[in-house]
Scaffold this motif. Structure first.
Motif, mmCIF file in Angstrom:
data_model
loop_
_atom_site.group_PDB
_atom_site.id
_atom_site.type_symbol
_atom_site.label_atom_id
_atom_site.label_comp_id
_atom_site.label_asym_id
_atom_site.label_seq_id
_atom_site.Cartn_x
_atom_site.Cartn_y
_atom_site.Cartn_z
ATOM 1 N N VAL A 1 0.832 -1.214 0.000
ATOM 2 C CA VAL A 1 0.000 0.000 0.000
ATOM 3 C C VAL A 1 0.868 1.268 0.000
ATOM 4 O O VAL A 1 0.621 2.205 -0.768
ATOM 5 C CB VAL A 1 -0.994 -0.012 1.189
ATOM 6 N N THR B 1 3.287 2.194 13.732
ATOM 7 C CA THR B 1 3.833 3.130 14.735
ATOM 8 C C THR B 1 3.139 4.493 14.626
ATOM 9 O O THR B 1 2.942 5.174 15.628
ATOM 10 C CB THR B 1 5.355 3.306 14.512
ATOM 11 N N CYS C 1 1.505 4.145 6.248
ATOM 12 C CA CYS C 1 1.126 2.897 5.549
ATOM 13 C C CYS C 1 1.961 1.783 6.182
ATOM 14 O O CYS C 1 2.474 0.911 5.480
ATOM 15 C CB CYS C 1 1.457 2.968 4.064
ATOM 16 N N GLN D 1 -9.385 -9.492 0.823
ATOM 17 C CA GLN D 1 -9.618 -8.089 0.470
ATOM 18 C C GLN D 1 -8.689 -7.097 1.175
ATOM 19 O O GLN D 1 -8.748 -5.902 0.896
ATOM 20 C CB GLN D 1 -11.078 -7.701 0.756
ATOM 21 N N GLY D 2 -7.843 -7.560 2.104
ATOM 22 C CA GLY D 2 -7.023 -6.617 2.886
ATOM 23 C C GLY D 2 -6.220 -5.684 2.000
ATOM 24 O O GLY D 2 -6.322 -4.452 2.092
ATOM 25 N N PRO E 1 -8.132 -12.286 6.868
ATOM 26 C CA PRO E 1 -7.868 -12.426 5.417
ATOM 27 C C PRO E 1 -8.891 -13.222 4.619
ATOM 28 O O PRO E 1 -8.662 -13.494 3.457
ATOM 29 C CB PRO E 1 -6.517 -13.159 5.401
ATOM 30 N N TYR F 1 9.858 5.934 3.774
ATOM 31 C CA TYR F 1 10.708 5.397 4.846
ATOM 32 C C TYR F 1 10.240 3.987 5.177
ATOM 33 O O TYR F 1 9.074 3.780 5.518
ATOM 34 C CB TYR F 1 10.612 6.266 6.103
ATOM 35 N N GLY G 1 1.311 -0.708 8.155
ATOM 36 C CA GLY G 1 0.748 -2.020 8.449
ATOM 37 C C GLY G 1 -0.015 -2.132 9.760
ATOM 38 O O GLY G 1 -0.219 -1.155 10.494
#
Ligand code: FAD
Length: 452
Positions: free
Chosen positions: A17, A172, A166, A317-318, A313, A35, A168
């Motif tokens: 993503v 963070t 992005c 569609q994730g 999952p 990053y 995950g």
């Protein structure tokens, strides 16, 4: 110099993503810096058991189209899957096609391969800087200051204008947002986890028919297999987490007898030693579902992809939903004429109903895959759906088709399905009533004849 090129955008995370989002922003000429905490995956060997194959569908393909990668991904990386191939416990097999009208398919793609193609595309933009081994550790939302841990510098500080998280499911960026007032967040580990098993190409490959997603539904657990381009299969055993230690720490014979008992035809395909090695050295991984609201802080921090809405999952569609986030960003950029601050503030309200709907649908689909697909009632419903879809192709789109083969909002797909369920229920009641009335008159007329 365009006004976009003066706006500095930091993208945190170069997963599928983050990489796609960075490409979108680069297309518009923004000054983009990505990053990524890990090293470059293109130069890292994938460990067996951590490859993850994904079903790429319409929403994902639609987003890839914007950067002209759709055909490359489909032709060079993907294997089509035209339906589910169900393996019953008694050895019977039957298929359930995804789309009877146009024979549409899902595409099985390796996550790392797809990610690598996106990174290579990203590198070609002049206005993109790609920084690996940069782990975001802290954020100051007031000053838009980001702190990274790098190999050379434990505290590298940067100050972009806009930050898109992005990074995950264990983001963070999001962890820092949680501390702020009015930021709502919930997470849930489901009781079930997964173990990946690789089925190599050189072993009796013809027994698994290509171009299907194979499922061995066993009620409370299931095994699935997705095809790879090299004719190998990536298989995943989904099972309650508390059952995994019993299997992984078992004696060799017990592991084999488990697989023979529940997945006999699968077990015949794989060398016992190879299977045992993978199970004994494998690790059961957890599955988490994450919701938050809003997806932004101030008008310059935004979460997308799994960082905003990780889902289980089972609907495949994730990533597709994460890619669709990029499509929505694109739409909003055009709608608000690149007023990025407004775009960021508008994103949540335009997206949240859909992402919450797919999160719920994904939970439901686990029951469908591991249990319902093996039931007669499911197969009857599928037949009725197919007939109605043939008669009313524009209006009767079954749930799986609308989620996987259209870009209709997930929420609308869910509402349409609820409406279809109500219609079928009413028709059933109507038939039952008519049958009851008919029976009444038959019985009455018979008893009148007898008494006469
Ligand atoms: P990620 O892929 O998690 O990428 C996040 C990136 O951020 C990573 O590269 C990470 O290293 C980096 N990062 C993390 N923290 C930091 C930090 N502090 N600083 C810098 N970088 C950081 N989806 C589908 O669409 N179809 C499927 O069939 C499908 N099957 C799946 C099967 C399984 C078993 C699982 C677990 C998931 C599946 N998914 C599927 C979901 C899909 O994998 C995710 O939705 C997708 O990977 C999300 O992409 P992302 O880029 O948002 O997050």
């Amino acid at each position: 110099m365009t006004f976009q090129s003066r706006i500095k955008i930091a993208i945190i995370g170069a997963g599928p993503v983050g990489s796609l989002c960075a490409c979108f922003m680069a297309e518009y000429g923004y000054d983009v810096t990505v990053y990524e905490s890990r090293t470059d995956i293109r130069h890292t060997e994938t460990t067996i058991g951590r490859s993850i194959n994904m079903a790429l569908s319409e929403r994902g393909i639609n987003a890839l189209q914007f950067i002209n990668l759709d055909n490359i991904v489909i032709d060079e990386l993907a294997e089509p899957m035209y339906g589910r191939m169900i393996h019953s416990i008694d050895g019977r097999k039957y298929n359930i096609l995804y789309d009877i009208l146009e024979n549409k398919c899902l595409y099985s793609v390796n996550r790392n391969d797809l990610n690598a193609v996106l990174l290579t595309k990203l590198e070609k933009y002049q206005n993109v800087k790609l920084n690996f081994s940069h782990k975001l550790v802290d954020i100051d939302f007031k000053t838009t200051q980001l702190t990274f841990e790098t190999l050379e510098n434990p505290q590298k500080i940067v100050k972009p204008d806009i930050v898109i998280g992005c990074d995950g499911a264990y983001s963070t960026v999001r962890k820092n947002m949680i501390r702020l007032p009015m930021f709502n967040y919930s997470q849930m580990y489901i009781d079930h986890g997964y173990l990946e098993i690789n089925l190599p190409s050189n072993l009796n490959k013809d027994i698994l028919s290509a171009h299907y997603l194979h499922i061995w539904p066993r009620g409370t657990f299931m095994l699935i297999a997705l095809p790879n381009k090299d004719k190998s299969w990536t298989c995943t055993l989904f099972m309650p987490m508390d059952k995994f230690p019993l299997l992984l720490e078992s004696e060799t014979e017990n592991i084999l007898s488990f697989f023979y008992k529940h997945f006999k035809d699968f077990t015949n395909l794989i060398h016992p030693k190879y299977l045992i090695d993978q199970v004994k050295n494998g690790k059961a991984r957890t599955l988490i579902s994450i919701k938050c609201n809003p997806y932004h802080v101030n008008d310059n921090f935004l979460l997308i992809g799994d960082a905003a809405h990780a889902i289980v999952p089972f609907y495949g569609q994730g990533m597709n939903a994460g890619f669709e986030d990029c499509t929505l960003l694109n739409l909003l950029l055009n709608e608000y004429e690149h007023d990025l601050n407004t775009v960021i503030k508008m994103f949540t309200s335009r997206r949240i109903h859909d992402t919450e709907a797919i999160s719920d649908l994904a939970f439901y689909n686990y029951t469908e895959m591991r249990d319902l697909v093996a039931r007669k009632s499911f197969l009857w419903r599928k037949k009725i759906d197919n007939i109605l879809q043939k008669w009313f192709p524009q209006t009767w789109i079954p749930l799986h088709s609308s989620v996987s083969f259209t870009t209709i909002g997930y929420k609308q797909c869910q509402l349409n399905n609820q409406c279809q369920n109500k219609i079928l229920f009413l028709v059933l009641i109507l038939f039952a009533t008519m049958f009851g009335i008919a029976m009444y008159f038959i019985v009455m007329s018979t008893s009148t004849t007898i008494s006469a």
